[in-house]
Motif scaffolding. Sequence first.
Motif, short mmCIF file in Angstrom:
data_model
loop_
_atom_site.label_atom_id
_atom_site.label_comp_id
_atom_site.label_asym_id
_atom_site.label_seq_id
_atom_site.Cartn_x
_atom_site.Cartn_y
_atom_site.Cartn_z
N MET A 1 10.44 76.90 19.14
CA MET A 1 10.89 75.63 19.01
C MET A 1 11.80 75.26 20.22
O MET A 1 12.63 75.94 20.33
N GLY A 2 11.53 74.39 20.93
CA GLY A 2 12.38 74.11 22.00
C GLY A 2 12.16 72.52 22.60
O GLY A 2 11.20 71.91 22.47
N ILE A 3 12.98 72.15 23.44
CA ILE A 3 13.07 70.63 23.80
C ILE A 3 12.96 70.62 25.24
O ILE A 3 14.34 70.92 25.76
N ASP A 4 12.13 70.15 26.16
CA ASP A 4 12.07 69.73 27.64
C ASP A 4 12.62 68.48 27.77
O ASP A 4 12.45 67.62 26.93
N PRO A 32 17.97 73.39 28.19
CA PRO A 32 18.48 73.42 27.07
C PRO A 32 17.85 73.50 25.99
O PRO A 32 18.04 73.57 24.81
N GLY A 33 16.46 73.66 25.78
CA GLY A 33 15.23 73.74 25.09
C GLY A 33 15.69 74.21 23.60
O GLY A 33 15.59 73.34 22.67
N GLU A 34 15.74 75.53 23.39
CA GLU A 34 15.93 75.99 22.01
C GLU A 34 17.21 75.45 21.28
O GLU A 34 17.38 75.04 20.10
N ALA A 35 18.50 75.68 22.16
CA ALA A 35 19.72 75.20 21.54
C ALA A 35 19.70 73.63 21.29
O ALA A 35 19.97 73.14 20.20
N LEU A 36 19.17 72.91 22.11
CA LEU A 36 19.06 71.30 22.09
C LEU A 36 18.18 71.19 20.57
O LEU A 36 18.58 70.30 19.99
N ALA A 37 16.95 71.86 20.68
CA ALA A 37 16.33 71.44 19.32
C ALA A 37 17.08 71.85 18.11
O ALA A 37 16.91 71.16 17.28
N GLN A 38 17.62 72.92 18.35
CA GLN A 38 18.40 73.37 16.95
C GLN A 38 19.49 72.20 16.51
O GLN A 38 19.65 72.17 15.44
N LEU A 39 20.25 71.66 17.52
CA LEU A 39 21.23 70.55 17.18
C LEU A 39 20.65 69.44 16.75
O LEU A 39 20.98 68.75 15.85
N ILE A 40 19.42 69.05 17.37
CA ILE A 40 18.82 67.75 17.05
C ILE A 40 18.36 67.73 15.57
O ILE A 40 18.37 66.73 14.69
N VAL A 41 17.61 68.85 15.09
CA VAL A 41 17.12 69.05 13.89
C VAL A 41 18.32 69.03 12.57
O VAL A 41 18.15 68.63 11.60
N THR A 47 20.32 57.13 10.33
CA THR A 47 21.82 56.66 10.87
C THR A 47 21.38 55.66 12.00
O THR A 47 20.33 55.43 12.29
N SER A 48 22.33 54.95 12.31
CA SER A 48 22.16 53.90 13.22
C SER A 48 22.22 54.78 14.81
O SER A 48 21.92 53.87 15.60
N GLY A 49 22.17 56.19 14.96
CA GLY A 49 22.28 56.76 16.10
C GLY A 49 20.68 56.71 16.60
O GLY A 49 20.04 56.31 15.73
N LYS A 50 20.58 57.14 17.82
CA LYS A 50 19.16 57.27 18.48
C LYS A 50 18.67 58.80 18.22
O LYS A 50 17.42 58.95 18.22
N LEU A 51 19.79 59.61 18.47
CA LEU A 51 19.35 61.09 18.93
C LEU A 51 18.35 61.85 17.41
O LEU A 51 17.63 62.60 17.84
N TRP A 52 18.57 61.33 16.39
CA TRP A 52 18.08 61.90 15.10
C TRP A 52 16.57 61.47 15.33
O TRP A 52 15.84 62.06 14.62
N THR A 53 16.21 60.60 16.03
CA THR A 53 14.88 60.19 15.99
C THR A 53 13.87 61.07 17.13
O THR A 53 12.67 60.97 17.04
N VAL A 54 14.39 62.02 17.63
CA VAL A 54 13.92 62.96 18.55
C VAL A 54 13.11 63.94 17.68
O VAL A 54 13.67 64.58 16.86
N ASP A 55 11.91 64.12 17.87
CA ASP A 55 10.94 64.98 17.24
C ASP A 55 10.89 66.29 17.98
O ASP A 55 10.35 66.42 19.20
N LEU A 108 13.49 58.52 29.49
CA LEU A 108 13.80 59.94 29.20
C LEU A 108 12.69 60.41 28.17
O LEU A 108 12.69 59.79 27.14
N ALA A 109 11.85 61.59 28.74
CA ALA A 109 10.93 61.99 27.65
C ALA A 109 11.57 63.25 27.08
O ALA A 109 12.01 64.21 27.95
N PHE A 110 11.46 63.44 25.89
CA PHE A 110 11.72 64.79 25.15
C PHE A 110 10.51 65.30 24.86
O PHE A 110 10.03 64.93 23.99
N ALA A 111 10.31 66.42 25.48
CA ALA A 111 9.14 67.10 25.37
C ALA A 111 9.25 68.25 24.29
O ALA A 111 9.64 69.33 24.74
N GLY A 112 8.84 68.05 22.88
CA GLY A 112 8.98 69.08 21.99
C GLY A 112 7.90 69.82 22.17
O GLY A 112 6.60 69.71 22.46
N ASP A 113 7.97 71.24 21.32
CA ASP A 113 6.80 72.01 21.29
C ASP A 113 6.46 72.51 19.77
O ASP A 113 7.62 72.83 19.04
#
Length: 113
Positions: A1-4, A32-41, A47-55, A108-113
């Motif tokens: 799992m990672g996010i580009d 940032p791929g793997e580390a970013l994905a782990q933090l996002i999940v 919440t009122s934030g936006k980043l939790w919506t990143v899949d 800004l596109a978050f490309a998950g895998d």
Amino acid sequence: MGIDLQLHDGRPFWPSRRSKRRATLIRQTHEPGEALAQLIVKLPRNTSGKLWTVDPYNDTIFNEHEAEAALREIPDLLECCTDDSEAEAIRALAAYLEACAATPGSYLAFAGD
């Protein structure tokens, strides 16, 4: 799992989709791929934030206004980092969010895998 991360100067377009629209990609990073994905999940949901919506498994797109709103979440995310790779992933994310927020009409596109 990672996010580009991909910064686009207009609505994201991938040429492989056989359209006559021009490519919009300005820059991208895979670092940032793997580390970013782990933090996002780990982010609290609904919440009122936006980043939790990143899949982390699919693509998520923020416009310049959403990127600006997500920038306010960066200080809290930095406090949650447990190692240098996580902190570097958040700094990379912040740089992309700042660039998107400062560029009218960009995405800004978050490309998950």
